[in-house]
Design a protein around this motif. Sequence first.
Motif, mmCIF file in Angstrom:
data_model
loop_
_atom_site.group_PDB
_atom_site.id
_atom_site.type_symbol
_atom_site.label_atom_id
_atom_site.label_comp_id
_atom_site.label_asym_id
_atom_site.label_seq_id
_atom_site.Cartn_x
_atom_site.Cartn_y
_atom_site.Cartn_z
ATOM 1 N N PHE A 111 54.662 34.177 -2.376
ATOM 2 C CA PHE A 111 53.886 34.591 -3.274
ATOM 3 C C PHE A 111 52.058 34.301 -2.821
ATOM 4 O O PHE A 111 52.020 33.141 -2.210
ATOM 5 C CB PHE A 111 54.036 33.821 -4.702
ATOM 6 N N PHE A 128 51.429 41.980 -8.370
ATOM 7 C CA PHE A 128 51.756 40.655 -7.593
ATOM 8 C C PHE A 128 51.443 41.055 -6.058
ATOM 9 O O PHE A 128 51.705 42.113 -5.682
ATOM 10 C CB PHE A 128 53.143 40.320 -7.634
ATOM 11 N N PHE A 151 61.291 33.287 -3.077
ATOM 12 C CA PHE A 151 62.446 33.954 -2.705
ATOM 13 C C PHE A 151 63.117 32.913 -1.512
ATOM 14 O O PHE A 151 62.298 32.172 -0.863
ATOM 15 C CB PHE A 151 61.870 34.977 -1.664
ATOM 16 N N GLY A 152 64.414 33.110 -1.327
ATOM 17 C CA GLY A 152 65.009 32.472 -0.136
ATOM 18 C C GLY A 152 64.747 33.262 1.024
ATOM 19 O O GLY A 152 63.865 34.103 1.220
ATOM 20 N N TYR A 154 52.559 39.839 -2.158
ATOM 21 C CA TYR A 154 53.234 38.585 -1.378
ATOM 22 C C TYR A 154 53.001 38.922 -0.020
ATOM 23 O O TYR A 154 52.841 40.219 0.485
ATOM 24 C CB TYR A 154 54.710 38.867 -1.685
ATOM 25 N N PHE A 167 67.818 36.280 -9.466
ATOM 26 C CA PHE A 167 67.824 37.669 -8.847
ATOM 27 C C PHE A 167 68.437 37.746 -7.610
ATOM 28 O O PHE A 167 68.412 36.713 -6.772
ATOM 29 C CB PHE A 167 66.462 38.486 -8.751
ATOM 30 N N TYR A 182 48.411 36.734 -8.538
ATOM 31 C CA TYR A 182 48.881 37.627 -9.574
ATOM 32 C C TYR A 182 47.904 38.104 -10.646
ATOM 33 O O TYR A 182 47.161 37.253 -10.821
ATOM 34 C CB TYR A 182 50.045 36.477 -10.276
ATOM 35 N N GLY A 210 58.393 32.451 -15.285
ATOM 36 C CA GLY A 210 58.295 33.935 -15.921
ATOM 37 C C GLY A 210 57.186 34.900 -15.202
ATOM 38 O O GLY A 210 57.171 36.091 -15.563
ATOM 39 N N THR A 211 56.722 34.435 -13.938
ATOM 40 C CA THR A 211 55.826 35.120 -13.298
ATOM 41 C C THR A 211 56.306 35.209 -11.724
ATOM 42 O O THR A 211 56.844 36.040 -11.514
ATOM 43 C CB THR A 211 54.284 34.819 -13.432
ATOM 44 N N ALA A 212 55.643 34.521 -10.927
ATOM 45 C CA ALA A 212 56.089 34.644 -9.548
ATOM 46 C C ALA A 212 57.743 34.294 -9.232
ATOM 47 O O ALA A 212 58.159 33.655 -9.656
ATOM 48 C CB ALA A 212 55.083 33.544 -8.936
ATOM 49 N N LEU A 213 57.978 35.221 -8.370
ATOM 50 C CA LEU A 213 59.225 34.978 -7.712
ATOM 51 C C LEU A 213 59.195 34.043 -6.824
ATOM 52 O O LEU A 213 58.408 34.234 -5.851
ATOM 53 C CB LEU A 213 59.907 36.332 -7.438
ATOM 54 N N TYR A 256 59.963 43.796 -11.795
ATOM 55 C CA TYR A 256 59.203 44.046 -10.819
ATOM 56 C C TYR A 256 59.763 45.365 -10.081
ATOM 57 O O TYR A 256 60.917 45.660 -9.924
ATOM 58 C CB TYR A 256 59.501 43.115 -9.889
ATOM 59 N N SER A 273 62.936 32.373 -10.444
ATOM 60 C CA SER A 273 61.740 32.349 -11.262
ATOM 61 C C SER A 273 61.891 31.764 -12.572
ATOM 62 O O SER A 273 62.781 31.933 -13.019
ATOM 63 C CB SER A 273 61.276 34.027 -11.717
ATOM 64 N N PHE A 313 68.080 38.804 -0.197
ATOM 65 C CA PHE A 313 67.212 37.820 -0.897
ATOM 66 C C PHE A 313 68.096 37.284 -2.032
ATOM 67 O O PHE A 313 67.752 38.249 -3.033
ATOM 68 C CB PHE A 313 65.778 38.118 -0.796
ATOM 69 N N ARG A 319 55.031 40.572 -18.688
ATOM 70 C CA ARG A 319 54.648 39.464 -18.024
ATOM 71 C C ARG A 319 55.772 39.001 -17.198
ATOM 72 O O ARG A 319 55.695 38.240 -16.261
ATOM 73 C CB ARG A 319 54.512 38.487 -18.999
ATOM 74 N N GLY A 320 57.042 39.452 -17.363
ATOM 75 C CA GLY A 320 58.277 38.801 -16.734
ATOM 76 C C GLY A 320 58.567 39.584 -15.546
ATOM 77 O O GLY A 320 58.136 40.393 -15.042
ATOM 78 N N PRO A 321 59.143 38.837 -14.819
ATOM 79 C CA PRO A 321 59.542 39.310 -13.565
ATOM 80 C C PRO A 321 60.867 40.010 -13.238
ATOM 81 O O PRO A 321 61.037 40.647 -12.252
ATOM 82 C CB PRO A 321 60.269 37.776 -12.810
ATOM 83 N N PRO A 376 59.659 36.714 1.291
ATOM 84 C CA PRO A 376 58.264 37.000 0.785
ATOM 85 C C PRO A 376 57.978 35.947 0.218
ATOM 86 O O PRO A 376 58.679 34.831 -0.333
ATOM 87 C CB PRO A 376 58.463 38.081 -0.272
#
Lengths: 114, 112
Positions: A45, A33, B102-103, A35, B34, A48, B97-100, A103, B94, B90, A98-100, A43
């Motif tokens: 996105f 990924f 953020f605050g 950011y 998270f 990906y 299931g991919t991109a996070l 990371y 999600s 932060f 695939r999951g976050p 950050p």
Amino acid sequence: GAGVSQSPRYKVAKRGQDVALRCDPISGHVSLFWYQQALGQGPEFLTYFQNEAQLDKSGLPSDRFFAERPEGSVSTLKIQRTQQEDSAVYLCASSPDRGPGGYTFGSGTRLTVV
Amino acid sequence: AQSVTQLDSHVSVSEGTPVLLRCNYSSSYSPSLFWYVQHPNKGLQLLLKYTSAATLVKGINGFEAEFKKSETSFHLTKPSAHMSDAAEYFCVVSEAGTALIFGKGTTLSVSS
């Protein structure tokens, strides 16, 4: 390697110059990924990859931004004709699936456009 | 669409006192949540994560967070602050299931 490695650590570019930012993910990590973190912000996105396939590029702010991961390992984020608003820290993260949840982030490249 | 709101941009505490960093989220589905910490000139480090198991999540360095669906909150707490806890925190969601997502971050200052 033990972590996600990004280079260069700092980059100063003149407005209009092209730049290339490199990300070396953790060996064997499937997902990668990118950011963008502007000063004082969280950050955001950009894009990906799953292996060499770019599955989501919805966060790229303009067509001046381009990312690739040709062999499913190292990735390069390229910014053409840089503008002052491109100044930010660019973060790379990789994940074994695939999951976050898995990371791992690199320390980032701080780009300053003057 | 999913989003995260960190209710305080800056929190100041004294060493040894409790820490509370507040986070509310918005999500159409069952989210993963998270907390990440970022020390100056360092990379983002995962503190803890919630992925639909126990609602009280324990993380590293004595931090924990509680998922409250009725309040759409995921506040971060620590019973006793240490000087080394001073950093940017932060809250992250999600959904796909991919991109996070953020605050904007909360800066935690710890005074002696």
